[in-house]
Design a protein around this motif. Structure first.
Motif, PDB file in Angstrom:
ATOM      1  N   TRP A  18       0.826  -1.205   0.000  1.00 11.53           N
ATOM      2  CA  TRP A  18       0.000   0.000   0.000  1.00 11.53           C
ATOM      3  C   TRP A  18       0.863   1.260   0.000  1.00 11.53           C
ATOM      4  O   TRP A  18       0.624   2.183  -0.781  1.00 11.53           O
ATOM      5  CB  TRP A  18      -0.930  -0.010   1.225  1.00 11.53           C
ATOM      6  CG  TRP A  18      -1.679   1.259   1.408  1.00 11.53           C
ATOM      7  CD1 TRP A  18      -2.850   1.622   0.799  1.00 11.53           C
ATOM      8  CD2 TRP A  18      -1.309   2.359   2.250  1.00 11.53           C
ATOM      9  NE1 TRP A  18      -3.222   2.882   1.216  1.00 11.53           N
ATOM     10  CE2 TRP A  18      -2.292   3.359   2.100  1.00 11.53           C
ATOM     11  CE3 TRP A  18      -0.237   2.593   3.109  1.00 11.53           C
ATOM     12  CZ2 TRP A  18      -2.242   4.566   2.778  1.00 11.53           C
ATOM     13  CZ3 TRP A  18      -0.178   3.800   3.792  1.00 11.53           C
ATOM     14  CH2 TRP A  18      -1.173   4.768   3.629  1.00 11.53           C
ATOM     15  N   MET A  22       0.863   4.081  -2.767  1.00 12.12           N
ATOM     16  CA  MET A  22       0.547   5.476  -2.436  1.00 12.12           C
ATOM     17  C   MET A  22       1.622   6.407  -2.977  1.00 12.12           C
ATOM     18  O   MET A  22       1.315   7.426  -3.608  1.00 12.12           O
ATOM     19  CB  MET A  22       0.407   5.654  -0.922  1.00 12.12           C
ATOM     20  CG  MET A  22      -0.844   5.062  -0.333  1.00 12.12           C
ATOM     21  SD  MET A  22      -2.361   5.880  -0.857  1.00 12.12           S
ATOM     22  CE  MET A  22      -2.233   7.435   0.023  1.00 12.12           C
ATOM     23  N   HIS A  26      -0.889   6.778  -6.255  1.00 11.86           N
ATOM     24  CA  HIS A  26      -2.019   7.567  -5.754  1.00 11.86           C
ATOM     25  C   HIS A  26      -1.643   9.022  -5.466  1.00 11.86           C
ATOM     26  O   HIS A  26      -2.307   9.944  -5.956  1.00 11.86           O
ATOM     27  CB  HIS A  26      -2.623   6.914  -4.504  1.00 11.86           C
ATOM     28  CG  HIS A  26      -3.844   7.617  -4.019  1.00 11.86           C
ATOM     29  ND1 HIS A  26      -5.065   7.464  -4.630  1.00 11.86           N
ATOM     30  CD2 HIS A  26      -4.035   8.490  -3.002  1.00 11.86           C
ATOM     31  CE1 HIS A  26      -5.960   8.206  -4.013  1.00 11.86           C
ATOM     32  NE2 HIS A  26      -5.355   8.843  -3.008  1.00 11.86           N
ATOM     33  N   HIS A  82      -8.827   3.825  -4.715  1.00  6.77           N
ATOM     34  CA  HIS A  82      -8.233   3.369  -3.453  1.00  6.77           C
ATOM     35  C   HIS A  82      -9.140   2.347  -2.781  1.00  6.77           C
ATOM     36  O   HIS A  82      -8.697   1.296  -2.328  1.00  6.77           O
ATOM     37  CB  HIS A  82      -7.981   4.566  -2.533  1.00  6.77           C
ATOM     38  CG  HIS A  82      -7.262   4.221  -1.275  1.00  6.77           C
ATOM     39  ND1 HIS A  82      -7.912   3.734  -0.165  1.00  6.77           N
ATOM     40  CD2 HIS A  82      -5.942   4.282  -0.952  1.00  6.77           C
ATOM     41  CE1 HIS A  82      -7.025   3.521   0.793  1.00  6.77           C
ATOM     42  NE2 HIS A  82      -5.819   3.841   0.342  1.00  6.77           N
TER      43      HIS A  82
END
Length: 100
Positions: A18, A22, A26, A82
């Protein structure tokens, strides 16, 4: 200056993947909107649980109107990406703060 803070609790079993996602995908997508002028990401040290860990992702904008523009025009797609990727592996809380 306005701070749009997203606090995310992420399951430990996906934490590393994750965090990499990120940082590589993201957050750059959020910054590419042109709304925010800076971001910071922090690991919350005082709130670790056995199965999850929390992070604070802080996005800085010049005005509240810019954040509203982000929330109206960009956030739905990015939040859904997400959510779909980390379904039952996370919780998120959003806070808007103004510098005084």
């Amino acid at each position: 200056m306005v701070l749009y803070n997203v606090t995310i609790g992420i399951d430990i079993d996906v934490e590393e993947e994750w965090l990499n996602w990120m940082k590589s995908t993201h957050i750059p997508a959020v910054m590419d909107t042109g709304i925010f002028v800076e971001y910071k990401i922090f690991k919350v040290l005082s709130h670790e649980q056995e199965q999850s860990v929390s992070y604070s992702v802080q996005y800085f904008a010049h005005t509240v109107d810019k954040v509203v523009e982000y929330l109206d025009n960009h956030a739905p797609k990015l939040v859904e990406e997400h959510r779909a990727r980390y379904k039952d592996k996370h919780v998120a809380f959003r806070t808007l703060l103004e510098e005084v």
